[in-house]
Write a protein that holds these residues in place. Structure first.
Motif, PDB file in Angstrom:
ATOM      1  N   ILE A  35      -9.492   9.489   3.641  1.00 34.52           N
ATOM      2  CA  ILE A  35      -9.778   9.016   2.280  1.00 34.52           C
ATOM      3  C   ILE A  35      -9.273   7.574   2.111  1.00 34.52           C
ATOM      4  O   ILE A  35      -8.957   7.135   1.013  1.00 34.52           O
ATOM      5  CB  ILE A  35      -9.155   9.942   1.209  1.00 34.52           C
ATOM      6  N   GLN A  36      -9.256   6.846   3.211  1.00 33.98           N
ATOM      7  CA  GLN A  36      -8.682   5.503   3.226  1.00 33.98           C
ATOM      8  C   GLN A  36      -9.323   4.537   2.231  1.00 33.98           C
ATOM      9  O   GLN A  36      -8.605   3.753   1.592  1.00 33.98           O
ATOM     10  CB  GLN A  36      -8.750   4.931   4.642  1.00 33.98           C
ATOM     11  N   PRO A  37     -10.654   4.542   2.055  1.00 36.23           N
ATOM     12  CA  PRO A  37     -11.204   3.614   1.049  1.00 36.23           C
ATOM     13  C   PRO A  37     -10.614   3.834  -0.336  1.00 36.23           C
ATOM     14  O   PRO A  37     -10.345   2.877  -1.068  1.00 36.23           O
ATOM     15  CB  PRO A  37     -12.709   3.936   1.076  1.00 36.23           C
ATOM     16  N   GLY A  38     -10.389   5.099  -0.702  1.00 34.54           N
ATOM     17  CA  GLY A  38      -9.788   5.394  -1.995  1.00 34.54           C
ATOM     18  C   GLY A  38      -8.319   5.018  -2.042  1.00 34.54           C
ATOM     19  O   GLY A  38      -7.801   4.581  -3.089  1.00 34.54           O
ATOM     20  N   ILE A  39      -7.628   5.178  -0.911  1.00 36.93           N
ATOM     21  CA  ILE A  39      -6.223   4.785  -0.837  1.00 36.93           C
ATOM     22  C   ILE A  39      -6.095   3.275  -1.047  1.00 36.93           C
ATOM     23  O   ILE A  39      -5.192   2.802  -1.762  1.00 36.93           O
ATOM     24  CB  ILE A  39      -5.612   5.184   0.525  1.00 36.93           C
ATOM     25  N   VAL A  40      -6.987   2.510  -0.421  1.00 40.36           N
ATOM     26  CA  VAL A  40      -6.972   1.055  -0.577  1.00 40.36           C
ATOM     27  C   VAL A  40      -7.112   0.683  -2.053  1.00 40.36           C
ATOM     28  O   VAL A  40      -6.338  -0.115  -2.591  1.00 40.36           O
ATOM     29  CB  VAL A  40      -8.098   0.401   0.249  1.00 40.36           C
ATOM     30  N   GLN A  41      -8.090   1.289  -2.720  1.00 41.94           N
ATOM     31  CA  GLN A  41      -8.280   0.997  -4.135  1.00 41.94           C
ATOM     32  C   GLN A  41      -7.084   1.481  -4.954  1.00 41.94           C
ATOM     33  O   GLN A  41      -6.692   0.830  -5.936  1.00 41.94           O
ATOM     34  CB  GLN A  41      -9.568   1.669  -4.636  1.00 41.94           C
ATOM     35  N   LEU A  47      -0.340   0.005  -7.318  1.00 39.23           N
ATOM     36  CA  LEU A  47       0.789  -0.794  -6.848  1.00 39.23           C
ATOM     37  C   LEU A  47       0.633  -2.260  -7.235  1.00 39.23           C
ATOM     38  O   LEU A  47       1.539  -3.060  -7.018  1.00 39.23           O
ATOM     39  CB  LEU A  47       0.918  -0.685  -5.318  1.00 39.23           C
ATOM     40  N   HIS A  48      -0.552  -2.597  -7.792  1.00 35.84           N
ATOM     41  CA  HIS A  48      -0.826  -3.954  -8.289  1.00 35.84           C
ATOM     42  C   HIS A  48      -0.662  -5.003  -7.189  1.00 35.84           C
ATOM     43  O   HIS A  48      -0.032  -6.044  -7.394  1.00 35.84           O
ATOM     44  CB  HIS A  48       0.081  -4.276  -9.476  1.00 35.84           C
ATOM     45  N   VAL A  49      -1.249  -4.707  -6.020  1.00 34.23           N
ATOM     46  CA  VAL A  49      -1.244  -5.664  -4.923  1.00 34.23           C
ATOM     47  C   VAL A  49      -2.648  -6.242  -4.768  1.00 34.23           C
ATOM     48  O   VAL A  49      -3.612  -5.743  -5.343  1.00 34.23           O
ATOM     49  CB  VAL A  49      -0.788  -5.001  -3.599  1.00 34.23           C
ATOM     50  N   SER A  50      -2.774  -7.311  -4.001  1.00 33.53           N
ATOM     51  CA  SER A  50      -4.074  -7.937  -3.773  1.00 33.53           C
ATOM     52  C   SER A  50      -4.929  -7.070  -2.857  1.00 33.53           C
ATOM     53  O   SER A  50      -4.422  -6.169  -2.170  1.00 33.53           O
ATOM     54  CB  SER A  50      -3.891  -9.322  -3.137  1.00 33.53           C
ATOM     55  N   ALA A 102       9.701   5.171  -2.393  1.00 37.06           N
ATOM     56  CA  ALA A 102       9.883   3.717  -2.294  1.00 37.06           C
ATOM     57  C   ALA A 102       8.549   2.994  -2.303  1.00 37.06           C
ATOM     58  O   ALA A 102       8.336   2.040  -1.558  1.00 37.06           O
ATOM     59  CB  ALA A 102      10.661   3.392  -1.019  1.00 37.06           C
ATOM     60  N   SER A 103       7.643   3.441  -3.167  1.00 37.12           N
ATOM     61  CA  SER A 103       6.288   2.883  -3.160  1.00 37.12           C
ATOM     62  C   SER A 103       6.240   1.412  -3.580  1.00 37.12           C
ATOM     63  O   SER A 103       5.271   0.716  -3.262  1.00 37.12           O
ATOM     64  CB  SER A 103       5.367   3.712  -4.061  1.00 37.12           C
ATOM     65  N   HIS A 104       7.246   0.943  -4.286  1.00 40.23           N
ATOM     66  CA  HIS A 104       7.272  -0.459  -4.710  1.00 40.23           C
ATOM     67  C   HIS A 104       8.318  -1.272  -3.947  1.00 40.23           C
ATOM     68  O   HIS A 104       8.560  -2.428  -4.275  1.00 40.23           O
ATOM     69  CB  HIS A 104       7.550  -0.563  -6.213  1.00 40.23           C
ATOM     70  N   ALA A 105       8.924  -0.665  -2.927  1.00 36.80           N
ATOM     71  CA  ALA A 105       9.966  -1.349  -2.171  1.00 36.80           C
ATOM     72  C   ALA A 105       9.355  -2.240  -1.091  1.00 36.80           C
ATOM     73  O   ALA A 105       8.244  -1.992  -0.618  1.00 36.80           O
ATOM     74  CB  ALA A 105      10.905  -0.328  -1.532  1.00 36.80           C
ATOM     75  N   PRO A 106      10.072  -3.290  -0.669  1.00 33.32           N
ATOM     76  CA  PRO A 106       9.562  -4.165   0.397  1.00 33.32           C
ATOM     77  C   PRO A 106       9.284  -3.426   1.698  1.00 33.32           C
ATOM     78  O   PRO A 106       8.432  -3.848   2.484  1.00 33.32           O
ATOM     79  CB  PRO A 106      10.690  -5.195   0.577  1.00 33.32           C
ATOM     80  N   ALA A 107      10.010  -2.328   1.928  1.00 36.18           N
ATOM     81  CA  ALA A 107       9.861  -1.575   3.179  1.00 36.18           C
ATOM     82  C   ALA A 107       8.697  -0.588   3.146  1.00 36.18           C
ATOM     83  O   ALA A 107       8.485   0.137   4.115  1.00 36.18           O
ATOM     84  CB  ALA A 107      11.156  -0.814   3.485  1.00 36.18           C
TER      85      ALA A 107
END
Length: 390
Positions: A35-41, A47-50, A102-107
């Motif tokens: 389900i990677q395409p949905g994970i990317v979106q 997570l508000h990333v580019s 840790a979904s918003h952590a740098p790691a």
């Protein structure tokens, strides 16, 4: 020690308990990837990333998968398969749980890589096992049917699921499923055992031609990895709403099940080389439909054609690769190339995304499809000559 070796030889790798466990565990191994395409979106929205960073994150996870399959191709299949699968499930579960916390952590990206390493261990054993069974094409198709059915409904409902439980909640679910799957380890064979099966079409090719065949598998799967990572973004960048894109991907996954089943139905009715040519070149044509700003109909046709042909041609490609090597080891290396390609695809795609569209990404994908087809023809023609001379 002698008794242990005898016990391992007596494992029935063609028995239904072992086959079902491999199919189920293989699906657990691709919980995130399929389900990677949905994970990317989901990364972009929650997570508000580019776009590029989202593709890079799934690329890190697939890099972990690729590293695990390299390890498995080199030494992993010499270790008790039950120990490998159990370790993979625990690593995947640990990586998913840590990612949730840790979904918003740098790691976060490195935690996805760890989870991917566990997933790769599971995927490698399940694919290697299914690929060496007496009825490999049937079992690969059954494998694909289960994971595609999950993928279809997963992509369809993922936007709703993420709105309710967020990315962290999704990874907690993945961790729970991986932990629960430890039950299936009891039905996993301890190793190759009695699976050294005579295949009349096998002709041993020189090492150089085996390397060319593996490069073909790598190029094909890099193309697949690129396309699969950006399909959702291609749709939304063309002005199609998220749910409509999700619906199209759901339809493509559902129709891909038919593609997998068609490979079984047509295996003895059409030449394998014809099926491979249609699958690879048709995949390139499907991506070509997505160039520019496709409307809903063209986008749906493109993603459906891509997914149907991917799952139709995969059993034929694996069957052809198996014909090139009498030892059976090529299958584990082919799986490694497959995962390296799928993992490398997003990493290659990410720097090509310039914020203006996906044309460059799509053209690279199409070129890699064509390269893979040309490369695979080289050992195929050599195999044909050896077969005719026998």
């Amino acid at each position: 020690m002698a008794q242990e070796q005898q016990r391992r030889r007596e494992i029935n790798v063609n028995g239904w308990p072992a086959i079902v466990s491999a199919i189920a565990l293989g699906t657990i191994g691709v919980l995130s990837f399929i389900i990677q395409p949905g994970i990317v979106q989901g990364y972009v929205e929650h997570l508000h990333v580019s776009d590029a960073r989202a593709v890079d994150l799934v690329g890190l996870e697939m890099l972990g998968v690729a590293l695990a399959t390299i390890f498995m191709a080199l030494v992993g299949t010499r270790i008790d398969w039950r120990a490998i699968v159990a370790a993979g499930l625990l690593i995947a579960a640990g990586g998913d749980l840590a990612s949730a916390l840790a979904s918003h952590a740098p790691a976060f990206g490195w935690l996805r890589l760890i989870a991917g390493f566990g997933e790769g261990m599971i995927i490698s054993i399940s694919f290697t096992f299914v690929g060496i069974t007496a009825k490999a094409e049937r079992n690969v198709a059954l494998y694909l049917v289960l994971l595609l059915s999950y993928g279809a409904f997963g992509l369809w409902y993922l936007p709703v699921i993420l709105d309710r439980i967020d990315i962290g909640g999704l990874f907690i679910v993945f961790a729970a499923l991986s932990t629960l799957a430890l039950i299936a380890v009891l039905f996993v064979p301890h190793g190759y055992g009695a699976a050294e099966l005579a295949r009349p079409g096998v002709r041993q090719l020189p090492t150089a031609l085996l390397a060319v065949a593996l490069m073909a598998v790598l190029a094909y799967n890099i193309a697949q990895g690129i396309a699969w990572a950006v399909l959702f973004l291609v749709g939304t960048s063309a002005g199609i709403t998220e749910q409509v894109v999700a619906n199209a991907l759901f339809l493509s996954q559902a129709m891909a099940v038919a593609g997998a089943l068609a490979s079984v139905m047509l295996a003895d009715r059409i030449p394998r080389d014809v099926a491979i040519a249609g699958g690879i070149l048709g995949g390139a044509a499907s991506i070509a439909l997505l160039l520019g700003s496709p409307g809903v109909l063209l986008f749906t046709l493109g993603v459906c054609g891509f997914n149907i042909l991917w799952n139709f041609v995969l059993p034929f490609i694996l069957g052809r690769i198996g014909d090139f090597d009498a030892s059976g080891r090529m299958m584990s290396f082919a799986v490694a190339m497959q995962m390296i390609g799928l993992g490398g695809g997003p990493l290659i795609a990410a720097p090509l995304i310039d914020g203006k569209g996906f044309r460059t990404v799509e053209l690279v994908c199409i070129a890699l499809f064509l390269i893979s087809f040309v490369l695979l023809r080289i050992p195929t023609l050599a195999h044909r000559r050896l077969h005719a001379a026998a």
